[in-house]
Design a protein around this motif. Sequence first.
Motif, PDB file in Angstrom:
ATOM      1  N   PRO A  57      43.354  36.112  78.826  1.00 26.06           N
ATOM      2  CA  PRO A  57      43.978  36.682  77.629  1.00 26.06           C
ATOM      3  C   PRO A  57      43.077  37.792  77.098  1.00 26.06           C
ATOM      4  CG  PRO A  57      43.792  34.277  77.480  1.00 26.06           C
ATOM      5  CD  PRO A  57      42.943  34.719  78.634  1.00 26.06           C
ATOM      6  N   LYS A  58      43.691  38.849  76.588  1.00 25.66           N
ATOM      7  CA  LYS A  58      42.909  40.003  76.148  1.00 25.66           C
ATOM      8  C   LYS A  58      42.552  39.905  74.663  1.00 25.66           C
ATOM      9  CE  LYS A  58      42.683  41.665  80.204  1.00 25.66           C
ATOM     10  NZ  LYS A  58      42.940  40.413  80.948  1.00 25.66           N
ATOM     11  N   LEU A  59      41.324  40.355  74.338  1.00 23.18           N
ATOM     12  CA  LEU A  59      40.816  40.321  72.964  1.00 23.18           C
ATOM     13  C   LEU A  59      41.112  41.656  72.278  1.00 23.18           C
ATOM     14  CD1 LEU A  59      37.327  38.685  73.703  1.00 23.18           C
ATOM     15  CD2 LEU A  59      39.491  37.548  73.127  1.00 23.18           C
ATOM     16  N   GLY A  70      51.742  47.704  88.596  1.00 19.38           N
ATOM     17  CA  GLY A  70      52.402  47.573  87.285  1.00 19.38           C
ATOM     18  C   GLY A  70      51.701  46.601  86.372  1.00 19.38           C
ATOM     19  N   CYS A  71      51.618  46.955  85.083  1.00 19.71           N
ATOM     20  CA  CYS A  71      51.082  46.021  84.089  1.00 19.71           C
ATOM     21  C   CYS A  71      51.810  46.241  82.769  1.00 19.71           C
ATOM     22  CB  CYS A  71      49.582  46.215  83.888  1.00 19.71           C
ATOM     23  SG  CYS A  71      48.874  44.889  82.881  1.00 19.71           S
ATOM     24  N   ASN A  72      51.983  45.157  82.022  1.00 16.72           N
ATOM     25  CA  ASN A  72      52.651  45.236  80.718  1.00 16.72           C
ATOM     26  C   ASN A  72      51.647  45.468  79.585  1.00 16.72           C
ATOM     27  OD1 ASN A  72      51.695  42.634  81.344  1.00 16.72           O
ATOM     28  ND2 ASN A  72      52.928  41.720  79.751  1.00 16.72           N
ATOM     29  N   LEU A  73      50.330  45.536  79.895  1.00 19.30           N
ATOM     30  CA  LEU A  73      49.328  45.883  78.881  1.00 19.30           C
ATOM     31  C   LEU A  73      48.683  47.210  79.295  1.00 19.30           C
ATOM     32  CD1 LEU A  73      47.628  42.432  78.131  1.00 19.30           C
ATOM     33  CD2 LEU A  73      49.516  43.557  76.920  1.00 19.30           C
ATOM     34  N   SER A  74      47.825  47.738  78.437  1.00 15.02           N
ATOM     35  CA  SER A  74      47.097  48.966  78.790  1.00 15.02           C
ATOM     36  C   SER A  74      45.711  48.888  78.155  1.00 15.02           C
ATOM     37  CB  SER A  74      47.851  50.211  78.333  1.00 15.02           C
ATOM     38  OG  SER A  74      48.387  50.037  77.041  1.00 15.02           O
ATOM     39  N   CYS A  75      44.882  48.010  78.733  1.00 12.47           N
ATOM     40  CA  CYS A  75      43.547  47.762  78.184  1.00 12.47           C
ATOM     41  C   CYS A  75      42.658  48.992  78.397  1.00 12.47           C
ATOM     42  CB  CYS A  75      42.923  46.547  78.856  1.00 12.47           C
ATOM     43  SG  CYS A  75      43.984  45.097  78.770  1.00 12.47           S
ATOM     44  N   ARG A  76      41.917  49.327  77.327  1.00 11.92           N
ATOM     45  CA  ARG A  76      41.016  50.492  77.352  1.00 11.92           C
ATOM     46  C   ARG A  76      40.084  50.476  78.547  1.00 11.92           C
ATOM     47  NH1 ARG A  76      39.388  49.632  71.462  1.00 11.92           N
ATOM     48  NH2 ARG A  76      40.954  50.936  70.474  1.00 11.92           N
ATOM     49  N   TRP A  77      39.429  49.314  78.754  1.00  7.28           N
ATOM     50  CA  TRP A  77      38.369  49.209  79.756  1.00  7.28           C
ATOM     51  C   TRP A  77      38.881  48.682  81.096  1.00  7.28           C
ATOM     52  CZ3 TRP A  77      39.145  44.267  80.737  1.00  7.28           C
ATOM     53  CH2 TRP A  77      39.519  43.433  79.676  1.00  7.28           C
ATOM     54  N   CYS A  78      40.200  48.709  81.298  1.00  4.29           N
ATOM     55  CA  CYS A  78      40.796  48.180  82.542  1.00  4.29           C
ATOM     56  C   CYS A  78      40.043  48.703  83.773  1.00  4.29           C
ATOM     57  CB  CYS A  78      42.262  48.589  82.631  1.00  4.29           C
ATOM     58  SG  CYS A  78      43.063  47.975  84.124  1.00  4.29           S
ATOM     59  N   ASP A  79      39.733  47.785  84.714  1.00  8.21           N
ATOM     60  CA  ASP A  79      39.022  48.217  85.924  1.00  8.21           C
ATOM     61  C   ASP A  79      39.984  48.521  87.071  1.00  8.21           C
ATOM     62  OD1 ASP A  79      39.785  45.668  86.552  1.00  8.21           O
ATOM     63  OD2 ASP A  79      37.840  45.029  87.326  1.00  8.21           O
ATOM     64  N   THR A  80      41.273  48.393  86.828  1.00  7.87           N
ATOM     65  CA  THR A  80      42.259  48.743  87.854  1.00  7.87           C
ATOM     66  C   THR A  80      43.364  49.631  87.268  1.00  7.87           C
ATOM     67  OG1 THR A  80      43.393  46.647  87.411  1.00  7.87           O
ATOM     68  CG2 THR A  80      41.924  46.708  89.327  1.00  7.87           C
ATOM     69  N   PRO A  81      42.968  50.731  86.580  1.00  9.71           N
ATOM     70  CA  PRO A  81      44.007  51.590  85.968  1.00  9.71           C
ATOM     71  C   PRO A  81      44.925  52.217  87.019  1.00  9.71           C
ATOM     72  CG  PRO A  81      41.849  52.688  85.881  1.00  9.71           C
ATOM     73  CD  PRO A  81      41.607  51.277  86.345  1.00  9.71           C
ATOM     74  N   SER A  93      46.367  39.506  92.421  1.00 10.27           N
ATOM     75  CA  SER A  93      45.995  40.120  91.154  1.00 10.27           C
ATOM     76  C   SER A  93      46.841  41.362  90.924  1.00 10.27           C
ATOM     77  CB  SER A  93      44.493  40.441  91.170  1.00 10.27           C
ATOM     78  OG  SER A  93      44.055  40.871  89.898  1.00 10.27           O
ATOM     79  N   GLY A  94      46.405  42.202  89.981  1.00  8.21           N
ATOM     80  CA  GLY A  94      47.155  43.417  89.697  1.00  8.21           C
ATOM     81  C   GLY A  94      46.262  44.402  88.978  1.00  8.21           C
ATOM     82  N   GLY A  95      46.814  45.078  87.969  1.00 11.50           N
ATOM     83  CA  GLY A  95      48.101  44.899  87.340  1.00 11.50           C
ATOM     84  C   GLY A  95      48.355  43.463  86.870  1.00 11.50           C
ATOM     85  N   GLU A  96      49.616  43.224  86.550  1.00 12.84           N
ATOM     86  CA  GLU A  96      50.025  41.870  86.149  1.00 12.84           C
ATOM     87  C   GLU A  96      50.964  41.293  87.207  1.00 12.84           C
ATOM     88  OE1 GLU A  96      49.147  39.434  84.043  1.00 12.84           O
ATOM     89  OE2 GLU A  96      50.642  38.471  85.295  1.00 12.84           O
ATOM     90  N   THR A 127      45.967  36.452  86.037  1.00  8.54           N
ATOM     91  CA  THR A 127      47.024  36.915  85.129  1.00  8.54           C
ATOM     92  C   THR A 127      46.474  37.159  83.728  1.00  8.54           C
ATOM     93  OG1 THR A 127      49.112  36.276  84.048  1.00  8.54           O
ATOM     94  CG2 THR A 127      47.694  34.477  84.780  1.00  8.54           C
ATOM     95  N   ASN A 128      47.149  38.053  82.987  1.00 14.28           N
ATOM     96  CA  ASN A 128      46.689  38.338  81.626  1.00 14.28           C
ATOM     97  C   ASN A 128      47.230  37.343  80.594  1.00 14.28           C
ATOM     98  OD1 ASN A 128      49.325  39.216  81.000  1.00 14.28           O
ATOM     99  ND2 ASN A 128      48.849  41.361  81.379  1.00 14.28           N
ATOM    100  N   GLY A 129      47.999  36.364  81.032  1.00 12.35           N
ATOM    101  CA  GLY A 129      48.418  35.273  80.137  1.00 12.35           C
ATOM    102  C   GLY A 129      49.574  35.613  79.204  1.00 12.35           C
ATOM    103  N   THR A 154      46.618  50.813  89.057  1.00 19.24           N
ATOM    104  CA  THR A 154      47.822  49.997  89.291  1.00 19.24           C
ATOM    105  C   THR A 154      48.920  50.280  88.265  1.00 19.24           C
ATOM    106  OG1 THR A 154      47.049  48.148  87.924  1.00 19.24           O
ATOM    107  CG2 THR A 154      46.477  48.075  90.269  1.00 19.24           C
ATOM    108  N   TRP A 155      48.548  50.985  87.147  1.00 20.19           N
ATOM    109  CA  TRP A 155      49.555  51.164  86.083  1.00 20.19           C
ATOM    110  C   TRP A 155      49.423  52.427  85.242  1.00 20.19           C
ATOM    111  CZ3 TRP A 155      47.543  51.822  81.204  1.00 20.19           C
ATOM    112  CH2 TRP A 155      46.217  51.404  81.018  1.00 20.19           C
ATOM    113  N   ASP A 156      48.262  53.100  85.251  1.00 18.08           N
ATOM    114  CA  ASP A 156      48.027  54.158  84.262  1.00 18.08           C
ATOM    115  C   ASP A 156      48.461  55.527  84.789  1.00 18.08           C
ATOM    116  OD1 ASP A 156      47.286  55.591  82.110  1.00 18.08           O
ATOM    117  OD2 ASP A 156      45.140  55.124  82.192  1.00 18.08           O
TER     118      ASP A 156
HETATM  119  S1  SF4 Z   1      45.444  45.014  84.720  1.00 21.36           S
HETATM  120 FE1  SF4 Z   1      44.433  43.548  83.334  1.00 21.36          FE
HETATM  121  S2  SF4 Z   1      42.786  44.713  82.355  1.00 21.36           S
HETATM  122 FE2  SF4 Z   1      44.208  46.215  83.294  1.00 21.36          FE
HETATM  123  S3  SF4 Z   1      45.661  46.767  81.665  1.00 21.36           S
HETATM  124 FE3  SF4 Z   1      46.578  45.067  82.782  1.00 21.36          FE
HETATM  125  S4  SF4 Z   1      45.910  43.236  81.659  1.00 21.36           S
HETATM  126 FE4  SF4 Z   1      44.584  44.891  81.013  1.00 21.36          FE
END
Ligand code: SF4
Length: 251
Positions: A152-154, A47-58, A102-105, A131-133, A60-62
């Motif tokens: 933190p994500k840019l 699980g993650c509360n963000l959805s970063c384009r380049w995430c290397d662990t999709p 780690s995760g995910g978040e 953590t993603n902060g 876990t959440w995508d």
């Molecule tokens: S796991 Fe990290 S990189 Fe992937 S979507 Fe969540 S915050 Fe972004």
Amino acid sequence: MKVTADIAELRDDIASTRLVVNEIFGPTVQGEGPSAGRRCAFLRLGGCNLSCRWCDTPYTWDWQGVSDTGRAFDPRTELRLRMAEDVLDELLAMTVPLIVISGGEPLNQQNRLVPVVRGLRDRGVSIEIETNGTVAPSDELVGLGVRFNVSPKLAHSGDPEHRRISPTALKRLQNTPDVAFKFVCKTSDDLTEVGRLQERFGLEPVWIMPEGKVQQDVTDNLQALADEVVRRGWNLTTRLHVLAWGDQRGV
Ligand code: SF4
Ligand SMILES: Nc1nc2[nH]cc(C(=O)O)c2c(=O)[nH]1
Ligand SMILES: [Mg+2]
């Protein structure tokens, strides 16, 4: 008497706790940040509360295929609800001096993590949380002596700013005793954005890490960033596990 009560409480705590786990793997080495190269094992939560384009662990959440890979993962394959007690036993069986969570978040499950972290700490194992902060850690978790590696994500993550930047969480994390702010970057513009965030929130220490899931990208981005990172007074980390093993899961 007090000690007996505490142990009983801990046992109850851990017996009733379940965690949403993606994978447990190791021994390996911490690939990123201030402890890069240290022998460790990983607990990767789902699980993650963000959805970063380049995430290397999709994985876990995508579940929709919105990240760059375009691949939709199946939560029934990727996630397991596991008893904290079993997770702790599996991590201890790795006999490593450091566990990276780690995760995910992972802080989305921070209360459920407490008994696992306490169990590790009581046996002399160090703990780092990636953590993603965006989630402030509880006083209880901070009190257990965890190191926080905060990323933190840019803007290039594609997440809207109000979701990726939480002033409250960043301020709390900045005030924990053992913290590092690790930014995934590709270009000089990314470093300018890090500079603004550092100033705005007083983030210290700053670590810059090249974006990349394969060796070539890590090396190219590292070379492109190195001079400016040093000039700005920051720290630089590679992604050791990518250099050593490439784009593989569970390393
Ligand atoms: S796991 Fe990290 S990189 Fe992937 S979507 Fe969540 S915050 Fe972004
Ligand atoms: N070896 C290794 N080091 C890491 N450091 C942070 C990781 C992460 O996925 O958060 C990671 C990872 O996935 N593998
Ligand atoms: Mg990773």
